[in-house]
Structure formats: C-alpha cells, structure tokens
Design an enzyme around this catalytic site. Structure first.
Site, PDB file in Angstrom:
ATOM      1  N   LYS A  52       1.016  -1.148   0.055  1.00 14.26           N
ATOM      2  CA  LYS A  52      -0.044   0.018   0.044  1.00 14.26           C
ATOM      3  C   LYS A  52       0.791   1.295  -0.048  1.00 14.26           C
ATOM      4  O   LYS A  52       0.503   2.324  -0.779  1.00 14.26           O
ATOM      5  CB  LYS A  52      -0.860  -0.027   1.117  1.00 14.26           C
ATOM      6  CG  LYS A  52      -2.030  -0.960   1.077  1.00 14.26           C
ATOM      7  CD  LYS A  52      -2.791  -1.297   2.435  1.00 14.26           C
ATOM      8  CE  LYS A  52      -3.706  -2.450   2.091  1.00 14.26           C
ATOM      9  NZ  LYS A  52      -4.632  -2.874   3.295  1.00 14.26           N
ATOM     10  N   GLN A  96      -4.727  -1.740   9.408  1.00 12.38           N
ATOM     11  CA  GLN A  96      -4.778  -2.978   8.778  1.00 12.38           C
ATOM     12  C   GLN A  96      -5.372  -4.090   9.785  1.00 12.38           C
ATOM     13  O   GLN A  96      -5.240  -4.266  10.882  1.00 12.38           O
ATOM     14  CB  GLN A  96      -3.218  -3.278   8.645  1.00 12.38           C
ATOM     15  CG  GLN A  96      -3.022  -4.672   7.809  1.00 12.38           C
ATOM     16  CD  GLN A  96      -3.668  -4.726   6.345  1.00 12.38           C
ATOM     17  OE1 GLN A  96      -3.598  -3.554   5.538  1.00 12.38           O
ATOM     18  NE2 GLN A  96      -3.849  -5.802   5.660  1.00 12.38           N
ATOM     19  N   ASP A 119     -11.139   2.140   3.377  1.00  9.87           N
ATOM     20  CA  ASP A 119     -11.460   0.728   3.249  1.00  9.87           C
ATOM     21  C   ASP A 119     -13.145   0.458   3.063  1.00  9.87           C
ATOM     22  O   ASP A 119     -13.391  -0.581   2.762  1.00  9.87           O
ATOM     23  CB  ASP A 119     -11.129   0.203   4.731  1.00  9.87           C
ATOM     24  CG  ASP A 119      -9.779  -0.742   4.703  1.00  9.87           C
ATOM     25  OD1 ASP A 119      -9.504  -1.133   3.267  1.00  9.87           O
ATOM     26  OD2 ASP A 119      -9.007  -0.616   5.592  1.00  9.87           O
TER      27      ASP A 119
HETATM   28  N1  GUN Z   1      -6.751  -7.200   5.879  1.00 15.63           N
HETATM   29  C1  GUN Z   1      -6.999  -7.970   4.761  1.00 15.63           C
HETATM   30  N2  GUN Z   1      -7.467  -7.142   3.749  1.00 15.63           N
HETATM   31  C2  GUN Z   1      -7.635  -6.139   4.118  1.00 15.63           C
HETATM   32  C3  GUN Z   1      -8.197  -4.645   3.622  1.00 15.63           C
HETATM   33  O1  GUN Z   1      -8.465  -4.635   2.602  1.00 15.63           O
HETATM   34  N3  GUN Z   1      -8.051  -3.640   4.680  1.00 15.63           N
HETATM   35  C4  GUN Z   1      -7.733  -3.796   5.949  1.00 15.63           C
HETATM   36  N4  GUN Z   1      -7.583  -2.756   6.592  1.00 15.63           N
HETATM   37  N5  GUN Z   1      -7.167  -5.058   6.347  1.00 15.63           N
HETATM   38  C5  GUN Z   1      -6.981  -5.996   5.463  1.00 15.63           C
END
Ligand code: GUN
Length: 278
Positions: A52, A96, A119
């Site tokens: 990211k 996350q 998200d």
């Molecule tokens: N953990 C696995 N996929 C994601 C996601 O798309 N966003 C977040 N915040 N955590 C994750």
C-alpha cells in the site's frame, strides 16, 4: 478456452489514470494523505501494508505509516484514530486487519470518521452502499466490478452468484452487483445443493477461503468465474478457491491466482483516496 482476465494489467491501467489525476490535483494545490496503521508484526499484514505504501508513492499520494507494538492497548489505538480523524492534512485512515485479539475490530472501525474510511468498512459506508448513496466501497468487491466492466462483461440482467458472505467481500459484492442490475444470489457454507445454485450463474464470484473447492461440476458452460481466494499449497505455490485448470476449459472468462483479483484491491484503495476530490 476461457479468456484470462488480467488483473495485473487492469490494475496498472487504473494506477496510471490515478497518477495523472493526482498530478492534476497537485497543480491545483490539492494534496492527498493516507494514514496506514498496523498493530503487531503479522508477516502477511506487513507485506500488504508495504504494498500500500509503495502504491501511494507511485501514484503521488503521501502516506503516513504507524507501526504500533503488538501490546498497544485498544485505548491507545483509538486515541491515534481520534487524532488522525481531527487532522486536516489526513484524508484517509486505514487500520490493517486482523488486529491482535485484545482489540475489538468493530470498535476501531466505527471510530474512523466515515469521511476518511477509505476501506469502506464503517457501518455508515456499508449502509450507504446498501441504500444507494455515495460513500466509500470495500476495495476488493469494487475492484471486481472494475475487472468485469473493463473486460467488457455486462452485469445487467445476468444471474450473479456470490459464494461467501463476509462483510469485506461477499456482502458488499452482492450489493454492488445488485447496483449494476444483476440478479444476485448469495450462497454460503449452509447453502443446500450448492452445485445447483452455482451452476445457475452467468457470473460466479467465489470467496470461500477453501483451496480449489470450485471444480467444473459447479460451473455452467460459458460462465464468467472470479476467484477471490488466495492460498499457498504444499509445494509453496499460490492457488485460489477455484480449481483453475479444471474450470478454465468450461468458462468464457476467468481470473487467475495470482494476478487476478489481488492486484485490484490496492488499485481501488488508491482510487478511494483520490475519489473524494473528484
Ligand atoms: N486485511 C486484509 N485485507 C484488508 C483490507 O482490505 N483492509 C484492511 N484494513 N485490512 C485488511
């Protein structure tokens, strides 16, 4: 033989488009900043968070990384979210998942201001999606809609079957397909006669978390098959929820693993970070 839907290529296109938009915004003095919070050192999460940050740097979005100790308390995490909620120079906040077991994920997700919920996990974002109001949409299902549209696959009027009902993929996926005028069925682990249900699908989306569960017996001739799963098998090779070699010969289009849905999630996160200015 099926068309292979190239998620790497489509995500690269989207990132190029976003890079141009961010450059144009920059000329008008508009800056975008994403704050990414990771609690603990889960290796998979570290890879995702690293990707990211890289994508932000590539597109021209500033990223702030908060790497907190595993022992961080819920109160400490909530205090950081609250601080970022109040910062005018921070536009997006991403915590996350998964979080350590002593922290309640729902409480943390609900603490993020919906205006910064890139998200799309906040109940207000989910509610907005449900009633057709603008708001942030969960990135993986939003990416799947882009894969379909950019591959020229019509959704309106089609039988769409989503296997899996998670909050992050299955449920928002069904709502997005409905928004595109698909006829939508959600199947799950308690669904009776699953093969009969999935065989009705013109568009079959699989997010069950079981390696190679979907074989050709589940798939109608000529269907489009989208595989959300990602697993590492005994030989350390990646595979999806769909048995690709078995299913590809009977369908009209299919996403590979890796290189299908996976790359789209980050592209759509970047899109969410930019979209609020468009
Ligand atoms: N953990 C696995 N996929 C994601 C996601 O798309 N966003 C977040 N915040 N955590 C994750």
């Amino acid at each position: 033989m099926a068309n292979i839907i190239d998620g790497k290529k489509i995500s690269a296109q989207i990132k190029e488009e976003l890079k141009e938009k961010v450059a144009a915004m920059g000329e008008k003095g508009i800056k975008t900043t994403l704050a990414v919070i990771q609690v603990g050192k889960d290796p998979a999460s570290s890879v995702y968070v690293g990707n990211k940050k890289k994508a932000c740097a590539y597109i021209g979005i500033r990223s702030l990384a908060y790497e907190l100790e595993e022992e961080t308390t819920q109160e400490e995490l909530l205090a950081l979210v609250e601080e970022l909620n109040g910062r005018e120079d921070v536009n997006g906040i991403l915590v996350q998942l998964p979080l350590p077991s002593h922290i309640d994920e729902n409480t943390v997700i609900e603490a993020i201001r919906p205006e910064k919920d890139v998200d799309g996990f906040h109940p207000e974002s989910v509610g907005r999606l449900c009633i057709g109001q603008p708001g942030f949409v969960s990135c993986t299902p939003a990416g799947i809609i882009q894969l379909l549209k950019r591959s020229g696959i019509e959704i309106a009027g089609k039988e769409c079957v989503v296997v899996g009902r998670s909050n992050i993929v299955g449920k928002p996926m069904a709502l997005l397909l409905l928004r595109e005028n698909g006829t939508v069925t959600i199947a799950h682990s308690k669904t009776r006669n699953l093969k009969e249900v999935t065989k009705r699908a013109d568009i079959l989306i699989v997010a069950v978390g079981k390696p190679k569960m979907i074989t050709k017996e589940y798939v109608k001739e000529g269907a489009v098959v989208i595989d959300v799963g990602i697993h590492r098998n005994a030989e350390n090779k990646l595979c999806g929820d769909v048995d690709y070699d078995d299913v590809a010969p009977v369908c009209s289009a299919i996403t590979p693993v890796p290189g299908g849905v996976g790359p789209m999630t980050i592209a759509m996160l970047m899109n969410n970070c930019v979209e609020m200015y468009l």
